[in-house]
Enzyme design. Structure first.
Site, PDB file in Angstrom:
ATOM      1  N   GLU A  76     -11.907  -1.113   0.145  1.00 43.52           N
ATOM      2  CA  GLU A  76     -11.443  -0.297  -0.975  1.00 43.52           C
ATOM      3  C   GLU A  76      -9.956   0.005  -0.848  1.00 43.52           C
ATOM      4  OE1 GLU A  76     -12.654   3.513  -3.709  1.00 43.52           O
ATOM      5  OE2 GLU A  76     -13.313   3.489  -1.625  1.00 43.52           O
TER       6      GLU A  76
ATOM      7  N   ARG B   8      -5.597   9.362  -1.049  1.00 43.17           N
ATOM      8  CA  ARG B   8      -6.003   8.504  -2.156  1.00 43.17           C
ATOM      9  C   ARG B   8      -4.999   8.576  -3.305  1.00 43.17           C
ATOM     10  NH1 ARG B   8     -10.722   5.919  -3.544  1.00 43.17           N
ATOM     11  NH2 ARG B   8     -11.754   6.708  -1.681  1.00 43.17           N
TER      12      ARG B   8
ATOM     13  N   HIS C   5     -23.921   0.847   1.470  1.00 43.35           N
ATOM     14  CA  HIS C   5     -23.045   0.762   2.637  1.00 43.35           C
ATOM     15  C   HIS C   5     -22.212  -0.502   2.455  1.00 43.35           C
ATOM     16  CE1 HIS C   5     -25.097   4.037   4.502  1.00 43.35           C
ATOM     17  NE2 HIS C   5     -26.227   3.377   4.714  1.00 43.35           N
TER      18      HIS C   5
ATOM     19  N   GLU D  18     -12.022  12.535   3.322  1.00 41.28           N
ATOM     20  CA  GLU D  18     -13.289  11.830   3.124  1.00 41.28           C
ATOM     21  C   GLU D  18     -13.892  11.490   4.484  1.00 41.28           C
ATOM     22  OE1 GLU D  18     -12.970   8.566   0.441  1.00 41.28           O
ATOM     23  OE2 GLU D  18     -11.627   9.626  -0.931  1.00 41.28           O
TER      24      GLU D  18
ATOM     25  N   CYS E 240     -19.760  -1.466   3.998  1.00 42.73           N
ATOM     26  CA  CYS E 240     -19.377  -2.085   5.271  1.00 42.73           C
ATOM     27  C   CYS E 240     -20.343  -3.204   5.645  1.00 42.73           C
ATOM     28  CB  CYS E 240     -19.367  -1.051   6.394  1.00 42.73           C
ATOM     29  SG  CYS E 240     -18.517   0.472   5.973  1.00 42.73           S
TER      30      CYS E 240
ATOM     31  N   ASP F 160      -8.056  -8.779  -5.255  1.00 46.44           N
ATOM     32  CA  ASP F 160      -8.047  -9.163  -6.665  1.00 46.44           C
ATOM     33  C   ASP F 160      -6.605  -9.455  -7.072  1.00 46.44           C
ATOM     34  OD1 ASP F 160      -8.739  -9.666  -9.248  1.00 46.44           O
ATOM     35  OD2 ASP F 160      -8.971  -7.561  -9.829  1.00 46.44           O
TER      36      ASP F 160
END
Length: 869
Positions: free
Chosen positions: A567, A523, A835, A556, A837, A624
Site C-alpha cells: 500500500e 498517511r 491479510h 496504525e 501480506c 501501477d
C-alpha cells in the site's frame, strides 16, 4: 592448384559474350537445374577420363592414340599440364581409349568402381556423379559407404563442399576461345574438372594439419564467412535425404564422428590450428532431419556436446554466419535444439535429487541454442548506435566496505553486472534488438522451466564453477516467472547479507544499527516523509537501500509482512504521478506518463522516484505505473529513436511518418524548418533549434530523414536528459548489483514493475486454496466465485486490491497468485477482511448470496488503512 578449390562456376557474362544468349541460357538453367547439374557431372567424368588417359594410360602397350600415355610416342606430362591438356581434349572431342583388360577395375575405371575407396572428401559434383552411377546400377551401397566414410571423418568433412575461388583470366580465355557454341553447363564442368585434376593427384595433400593453402583462404574470409559452399550442401541434402538407406548412413556417421570431434576440441586445440574445422559443424547442421526421433537418442546429444566445446571465437563466427540465414532456417536450427531439450526433459524424471543441470545433453543443447539466439538477434533489426551515456558519477559504495573486507566478506559484483562472454565477443546486446528474426518467445522451453530447481540453479549461477551449469547464464530459455524467481532469490540473499553485515558492524562499533530499511510515514504526508527519509539514506549510506523494506504508517497498528509495503508503494505512486505536481505529464490519448521537460522539481526528486521503482522490484512489489516502453529501453541503456514515438507519442509519430513518405516537394508544400516548438506547463510556446540557426534551414526531401531523427532525439532524449539521468541514477542505486539487466529484456522489466494487465480470474479460481472449514465444494465458495465473476472489470480490480494490496496480476498472471480463502465465523453483519501480506481473504459464512454480494462490495469499495484484528 589448391586442394580446397573444387566447384568452379564461371561468370556467365564471361562465358557467353552475346548478352541475349546469356539471358536465354540463364532462364533455361533455372528451369532445368537438376538436369544441368547432372550434365556437368557427366562432363567432369569425361574430363577425368582424359586426365587419367594422359597420366596413366589405358594399359595397352600397342596403343596408337597420341593422347594416351600408353602410346610409345607420348610424352610424360606433369599433373598441371595434364589437367590443362585434358580440358583441350574435351573441347575437341578427342579420342578416348577403351580401358585395356589389365587396367579394368583399377585407376582408369575409378568412376565405375564399386567402393570409391580413394574418395576422402566430397563435392556436389562428385556426389551427383556417384549418385548417377549408383542409379544406373540400382545399387546405392557404394554411395552409402562413401557417405559413411566422409561424414564420419572430421578431416574428410572439413575438406568437403569447399567454395571455389573464381577462375583465372587465362582459364576464362581458354574456354571462350574454343567452341563458344558449346553448352555452358559443360564449360562450367570443364573448369571445375581442371581444379579437380590436381586435387585428385597423389601430390596434393588433403590432410588437416598440412592444409596450409586452406588456412590462407580462411585468412581472406570475412568474420561471418566460411569456406564451405552452404548452398551446395543444402542441394545435396535435398537430393539424398529422400532415400531412407542413405539417411541412415548420415545418422550412423554422426554417431561415430561426434566423440572424435569432442576429443579434438577438448584436448587438441584443433580450431586454432585450422579454422576450417568449423566447416563440419556448418555441414552437419544443414541436415534438416536432425530433430527427428532417430537422432534425438544418441547422435544429436553427442554432436551438441562436441559443438559446446568450440572455443569462443568459433562460437562467435558460427553466430555471425547463421545471422545471415532466413527466419525459416534459423527457426529450423532453433527447433532442432529445442526438440532435444524437450525430449530429454520429458523422458527423464528430474527433481531436487536428479537435477536437470546435471544432464549433459540438455546443458550442451542449451549452450548450442545460445549461438542460435545471438544469430537471431544479429539477423533481425538491430540498433547498436543509440546508447545512453553512463552516469558521470559512479554509484557510491557502501561505507561498510572496509569492515566487510576485515571480516572476510567480499562485496559481490564489484566489477559491475555480469556480461555474457559471447555477447562481448559479438559486441552486441539483447537490448540492441529492435525486432529479431523470430520472436524471443520461441526460445523459451516451458518443459525445462517446469523441472528446473531454481534455488539450486541460482546457487550455481552465483558460484560460477565449471562443474555446475546454471540456466540463468542462458536467460533466453527461461520464462518471466522463472527469471523472476531467480531475481527474488538474489534480492533476498542480498537482504540477508546486508542484515548480517549490519549485525557484525554493530558488534564491532558497539552501537545499535537497524538491520532493515525502516520507513515511518504519515498517511497524509507520505511523499514528504518518504522522500526525505530516502534522500538521507541515499546520501549517507546507499547500501541501506539493499536492506529489506519495513514500512509503518503512523497511528496504525499494521505489521509489515509485505502488505503494508504494497500500500505504501501504491500511495507514493498515486501522489508522484499526480499531474498537479507536474513531475510527469499525462497523455490522455495513450494513457501514459512522460517526464515533464519543464518541471520545477529538482533532479533529486527524480532520483528519489527512481529509488522507489528500484525498491519495488527489490521488494517484489507491483506498481501501477504507466510508462511507454521507451522508458524501460532507456533504463537498459538504449536511447529513444523515431520508432519509439509510435507508442509514446503516436500522433507525432504518424505526422513524421507521413513527412517521410510524402511524394511531393516537402520544402515548397510544407514550409517547415529545423526549428520546433513546444509548450510549457503554462501553455507558453518554447522554440528549439534542431540544428544551429534551425529557423533558417528548410526541411527538404533530401534532409527530411535527418529532421525526423533530430526531432525524435530531442523529444525522447535531449528535452528530458536531466530528469531521466537523475531517475536512472536512483533506479541503479538499488539495482546496480542485481542481475536485472542480465536476465530481463525491456518488456520484461515493465512486467516486473507493473505486473500483468491481463486479469484471468478463472485461473485465480483454479489455484485458490481454502482453510478454516471451507473447500472448493462449499456452498458459499461456489456463490463467492459466481459473484466475483459477475463483477465489472473495475470491481474485480478493487477486489484484487483489497485482497492482495495491488490491482495487478503478478508475473505469470493470476494463476501464479497463491490466494487463500479462510472461514471467519458463521453468518454475521461483519464485512470480509483480508491479510494482504499473505493474500488471505477472511470470509464469514453468509446465509444468502445477496448478502454476500452486498457485504463484499462494501468491503472492497471502502477499504483503506490497516488495523489489528
Amino acid at each position: 592448384m589448391n586442394s580446397d578449390e573444387r566447384d568452379c562456376e564461371l561468370p556467365q557474362a564471361e562465358t557467353s559474350p552475346a548478352g541475349g544468349y546469356d539471358r536465354i541460357q540463364e532462364e533455361s538453367d533455372i528451369e532445368n537445374t537438376e538436369a544441368s547439374r547432372m550434365k556437368r557431372a557427366a562432363a567432369k567424368h569425361l574430363i577425368e577420363r582424359y586426365y587419367h588417359q594422359l597420366t596413366e594410360g589405358c594399359g595397352n602397350d600397342s596403343c596408337s592414340n597420341a593422347w594416351c600415355s600408353s602410346s610409345r610416342g607420348s610424352h610424360r606430362l606433369d599433373n598441371n599440364a595434364a589437367a590443362v591438356k585434358a580440358l583441350e581434349l574435351y573441347k575437341i572431342n578427342a579420342k578416348l581409349c577403351d580401358p585395356h583388360p589389365s587396367k579394368k577395375g583399377t585407376t582408369m575405371n575409378h568412376c565405375v568402381r564399386d567402393d570409391f575407396k580413394d574418395v576422402n572428401y566430397l563435392t556436389e559434383e562428385k556426389v551427383y556423379e556417384i549418385l548417377h552411377i549408383c542409379g544406373e546400377k540400382e545399387d546405392y551401397s557404394p554411395l552409402i559407404r562413401v557417405i559413411g566414410r566422409v561424414f564420419s571423418s572430421a578431416e574428410g568433412l572439413v575438406q568437403s563442399f569447399r567454395r571455389s575461388k573464381p577462375p583465372t583470366k587465362e582459364e576464362l580465355k581458354s574456354l571462350q576461345s574454343k567452341d563458344e557454341d558449346k553448352d555452358e553447363d559443360e564449360e562450367e564442368a570443364a573448369a571445375c574438372s581442371a581444379a579437380a585434376m590436381e586435387e585428385d593427384s597423389p601430390g596434393s595433400s588433403s590432410r588437416l594439419d598440412g592444409a596450409a593453402s586452406g588456412d590462407n583462404d580462411v585468412g581472406k574470409l570475412g568474420p561471418d564467412e566460411v569456406s564451405v559452399d552452404i548452398d551446395a550442401v543444402r542441394r545435396v541434402y535435398q537430393r539424398l535425404l529422400s532415400n531412407d538407406k542413405i539417411e541412415a548412413a548420415f545418422l550412423n556417421a554422426l554417431v561415430y564422428l561426434s566423440p572424435n570431434v569432442e576429443c579434438d576440441l577438448t584436448y587438441h586445440n584443433v580450431y586454432s590450428r585450422d579454422p576450417n574445422y568449423l566447416n563440419l559443424f556448418v555441414v552437419v547442421m544443414e541436415n534438416s532431419n536432425l530433430h527427428s526421433p532417430d537422432y534425438l537418442e544418441i547422435a544429436l546429444p553427442q554432436f551438441c556436446r562436441a559443438m559446446s566445446k568450440l572455443p569462443l571465437p568459433a562460437l562467435a563466427k558460427l553466430a555471425r554466419l547463421w545471422s545471415h540465414y532466413s527466419a525459416e532456417q534459423i527457426h529450423r536450427i532453433m527447433e532442432t535444439f529445442q526438440q532435444l531439450i524437450t525430449y530429454k526433459v520429458v523422458s527423464n524424471e528430474f527433481n531436487s535429487r536428479n537435477l536437470v543441470n546435471d544432464d549433459d545433453a540438455v546443458v550442451a543443447a542449451t549452450k548450442c541454442l545460445k549461438i542460435v539466439y545471438y544469430a537471431n538477434v544479429m539477423g533481425g533489426e538491430v540498433d547498436t548506435e543509440h546508447n545512453e551515456e553512463e552516469d558521470e558519477e559512479p554509484i557510491p559504495e557502501s561505507s561498510e566496505l572496509t569492515l566487510q573486507e576485515l571480516l572476510g566478506e567480499e562485496r559481490r559484483n564489484k566489477k559491475g553486472p555480469r556480461v555474457d562472454p559471447l555477447e562481448t565477443e559479438l559486441t552486441i546486446r539483447t537490448s540492441d534488438s529492435r525486432r529479431p528474426l523470430i520472436p524471443f518467445q520461441e526460445f523459451v522451453n516451458e518443459p525445462l522451466n517446469e523441472v528446473l530447481e531454481m534455488d539450486k540453479d541460482y546457487t550455481f549461477f552465483k558460484v560460477e564453477t565449471e562443474n555446475k551449469f546454471s540456466f540463468m547464464t542462458c536467460p533466453f530459455i527461461l520464462n518471466a516467472v522463472t527469471k523472476n524467481l531467480g531475481l527474488y532469490y538474489d534480492n533476498r540473499i542480498r537482504m540477508y547479507s546486508e542484515r548480517r553485515i549490519t549485525v557484525l558492524y554493530s558488534l564491532v562499533q558497539g552501537q545499535q544499527l537497524n538491520p532493515y530499511l525502516r520507513l515511518k510515514v504519515r498517511r497524509d504526508h507520505i511523499i514528504d516523509d518518504a522522500l526525505v527519509r530516502l534522500e538521507m539514506i541515499a546520501m549517507e549510506n546507499p547500501a541501506d537501500l539493499k536492506k529489506q523494506l519495513y514500512v509503518e504508517f503512523e497511528g496504525e497498528q499494521g505489521v509489515d509482512e509485505g502488505g503494508v509495503s504494497k500500500e505504501f508503494f501504491q500511495l507514493v505512486v498515486e501522489e508522484i504521478f499526480n499531474p498537479d505536481i507536474g513531475m510527469f505529464a499525462y497523455d490522455e490519448r495513450t494513457k501514459m506518463f512522460w517526464f515533464n521537460p519543464s518541471s520545477f522539481e529538482n533532479e533529486g526528486q527524480f532520483t528519489l522516484i527512481g529509488i522507489v521503482l528500484g525498491l519495488a522490484i527489490y521488494n517484489n512489489c507491483i506498481l501501477d505505473v504507466h510508462f511507454p516502453m521507451v522508458v524501460y529501453r532507456k533504463l537498459m541503456g538504449k536511447k529513444g529513436t523515431f520508432r519509439d514515438l509510435a507508442d509514446s507519442n503516436p500522433v507525432l509519430y504518424q505526422s513524421l511518418k507521413e513527412l517521410l513518405e510524402y511524394e511531393g516537394s516537402v520544402e515548397e508544400d510544407m514550409m517547415i524548418t529545423f526549428q520546433i516548438s513546444q509548450t510549457d506547463l503554462f501553455g507558453n510556446p518554447l522554440m528549439y533549434d534542431l540544428r544551429e540557426n534551425g529557423d533558417q534551414i528548410p526541411v527538404t526531401n533530401e534532409n527530411r530523414k535527418e529532421f525526423v531523427a533530430q526531432y525524435a532525439e530531442y523529444m525522447l532524449n535531449k528535452s528530458v536528459e536531466k530528469q531521466f539521468k537523475a531517475f536512472r541514477r536512483g533506479f541503479h542505486m538499488v539495482t546496480n548489483e542485481s542481475p536485472l539487466k542480465y536476465l530481463f529484456r525491456p518488456e520484461e522489466i515493465e512486467l516486473l514493475i507493473c505486473g500483468s494487465r491481463n486479469l484471468d480470474f478463472q485461473a485465480l479460481e483454479e489455484t485458490t486454496e481454502y482453510d478454516g472449514g471451507y473447500s472448493r465444494d462449499s456452498r458459499i465458495i461456489k456463490e463467492f466465485w459466481e459473484t466475483l465473476h459477475s463483477f465489472a472489470e473495475e470491481q474485480k480490480r478493487l477486489f484484487l486490491q483489497f485482497t492482495t494490496g495491488t490491482d495487478r496480476a503478478p508475473v505469470g498472471g493470476l494463476g501464479k497468485l497463491k490466494m487463500i480463502i479462510a472461514k471467519n465465523g458463521p453468518d454475521t453483519d461483519r464485512l470480509p477482511t483480508s491479510h494482504t501480506c499473505f493474500n488471505v481473504l477472511l470470509l464469514p459464512e453468509y446465509d444468502t448470496k445477496e448478502k454476500l454480494r452486498e457485504r463484499l462490495l462494501k468491503a472492497i469499495l471502502y477499504a483503506k488503512g490497516f488495523g489489528m484484528l
